[in-house]
Design a protein around this motif. Sequence first.
Motif, PDB file in Angstrom:
ATOM      1  N   ILE A 180      -5.412  -3.527  -4.490  1.00  0.00           N
ATOM      2  CA  ILE A 180      -4.007  -3.912  -4.504  1.00  0.00           C
ATOM      3  C   ILE A 180      -3.172  -2.665  -4.735  1.00  0.00           C
ATOM      4  N   GLY A 181      -2.102  -2.541  -3.960  1.00  0.00           N
ATOM      5  CA  GLY A 181      -1.216  -1.393  -4.111  1.00  0.00           C
ATOM      6  C   GLY A 181       0.210  -1.831  -4.354  1.00  0.00           C
ATOM      7  N   TRP A 182       1.042  -0.867  -4.630  1.00  0.00           N
ATOM      8  CA  TRP A 182       2.456  -1.089  -4.855  1.00  0.00           C
ATOM      9  C   TRP A 182       3.240  -0.201  -3.920  1.00  0.00           C
ATOM     10  N   LYS A 183       4.393  -0.662  -3.550  1.00  0.00           N
ATOM     11  CA  LYS A 183       5.260   0.144  -2.710  1.00  0.00           C
ATOM     12  C   LYS A 183       6.328   0.769  -3.612  1.00  0.00           C
ATOM     13  N   ILE A 184       6.308   2.094  -3.701  1.00  0.00           N
ATOM     14  CA  ILE A 184       7.266   2.822  -4.526  1.00  0.00           C
ATOM     15  C   ILE A 184       8.074   3.721  -3.602  1.00  0.00           C
ATOM     16  N   LYS A 185       9.372   3.506  -3.594  1.00  0.00           N
ATOM     17  CA  LYS A 185      10.272   4.279  -2.731  1.00  0.00           C
ATOM     18  C   LYS A 185       9.789   4.296  -1.276  1.00  0.00           C
TER      19      LYS A 185
ATOM     20  N   TRP B 179       3.304   3.279   0.000  1.00  0.00           N
ATOM     21  CA  TRP B 179       2.250   2.511  -0.666  1.00  0.00           C
ATOM     22  C   TRP B 179       1.473   3.417  -1.612  1.00  0.00           C
ATOM     23  N   VAL B 180       1.311   2.951  -2.835  1.00  0.00           N
ATOM     24  CA  VAL B 180       0.606   3.704  -3.876  1.00  0.00           C
ATOM     25  C   VAL B 180      -0.453   2.801  -4.488  1.00  0.00           C
ATOM     26  N   LEU B 181      -1.634   3.362  -4.710  1.00  0.00           N
ATOM     27  CA  LEU B 181      -2.697   2.654  -5.425  1.00  0.00           C
ATOM     28  C   LEU B 181      -2.843   3.292  -6.792  1.00  0.00           C
ATOM     29  N   HIS B 182      -3.482   2.564  -7.718  1.00  0.00           N
ATOM     30  CA  HIS B 182      -3.758   3.104  -9.042  1.00  0.00           C
ATOM     31  C   HIS B 182      -5.255   3.025  -9.312  1.00  0.00           C
ATOM     32  N   CYS B 183      -5.804   4.085  -9.870  1.00  0.00           N
ATOM     33  CA  CYS B 183      -7.213   4.118 -10.247  1.00  0.00           C
ATOM     34  C   CYS B 183      -7.440   3.145 -11.398  1.00  0.00           C
TER      35      CYS B 183
ATOM     36  N   LEU C 249      -2.520   7.071  -6.610  1.00  0.00           N
ATOM     37  CA  LEU C 249      -3.167   7.556  -5.390  1.00  0.00           C
ATOM     38  C   LEU C 249      -2.195   7.340  -4.243  1.00  0.00           C
ATOM     39  N   TYR C 250      -1.835   8.422  -3.579  1.00  0.00           N
ATOM     40  CA  TYR C 250      -0.837   8.388  -2.517  1.00  0.00           C
ATOM     41  C   TYR C 250      -1.509   8.403  -1.150  1.00  0.00           C
ATOM     42  N   PRO C 251      -0.772   8.039  -0.101  1.00  0.00           N
ATOM     43  CA  PRO C 251      -1.342   8.019   1.248  1.00  0.00           C
ATOM     44  C   PRO C 251      -2.060   9.329   1.586  1.00  0.00           C
ATOM     45  N   GLY C 252      -3.249   9.190   2.133  1.00  0.00           N
ATOM     46  CA  GLY C 252      -4.054  10.344   2.520  1.00  0.00           C
ATOM     47  C   GLY C 252      -5.040  10.787   1.454  1.00  0.00           C
ATOM     48  N   GLU C 253      -4.853  10.354   0.222  1.00  0.00           N
ATOM     49  CA  GLU C 253      -5.778  10.741  -0.851  1.00  0.00           C
ATOM     50  C   GLU C 253      -7.039   9.867  -0.797  1.00  0.00           C
ATOM     51  N   PRO C 254      -8.198  10.465  -1.014  1.00  0.00           N
ATOM     52  CA  PRO C 254      -9.437   9.684  -0.987  1.00  0.00           C
ATOM     53  C   PRO C 254      -9.625   8.885  -2.272  1.00  0.00           C
ATOM     54  N   TYR C 255     -10.274   7.740  -2.132  1.00  0.00           N
ATOM     55  CA  TYR C 255     -10.626   6.918  -3.289  1.00  0.00           C
ATOM     56  C   TYR C 255     -11.836   6.082  -2.919  1.00  0.00           C
ATOM     57  N   PHE C 256     -12.458   5.472  -3.915  1.00  0.00           N
ATOM     58  CA  PHE C 256     -13.602   4.601  -3.700  1.00  0.00           C
ATOM     59  C   PHE C 256     -13.186   3.179  -4.048  1.00  0.00           C
ATOM     60  N   GLU C 257     -13.574   2.224  -3.213  1.00  0.00           N
ATOM     61  CA  GLU C 257     -13.365   0.818  -3.529  1.00  0.00           C
ATOM     62  C   GLU C 257     -14.721   0.272  -3.949  1.00  0.00           C
ATOM     63  N   LEU C 258     -14.869   0.022  -5.230  1.00  0.00           N
ATOM     64  CA  LEU C 258     -16.154  -0.367  -5.809  1.00  0.00           C
ATOM     65  C   LEU C 258     -16.026  -1.716  -6.497  1.00  0.00           C
TER      66      LEU C 258
END
Length: 71
Positions: free
Chosen positions: A3-8, A11-15, A22-31
């Motif tokens: 789940i992400g949030w739209k800020i300004k 779309w932003v995700l939180h670890c 986590l901003y667009p283009g940044e890598p993350y793992f969905e576990l």
Amino acid sequence: MTIGWKIKGVWVLHCAMCAGELYPGEPYFELEGSTVCEDCLASYAKGYFAHRLRRVGRPAKTGWGGGIERV
């Protein structure tokens, strides 16, 4: 489900571990439905597999092989 949030308008995700953004283009793992940043992956894995931690030469906490841990 991540789940992400739209800020300004972005779309932003939180670890789930450190709550870092986590901003667009940044890598993350969905576990298992959790978003985990690269910096927190080792900590997540250590916690996830903590029940599998063994010590050489110490009796196993659950029965197997007459009190000697399988390596």
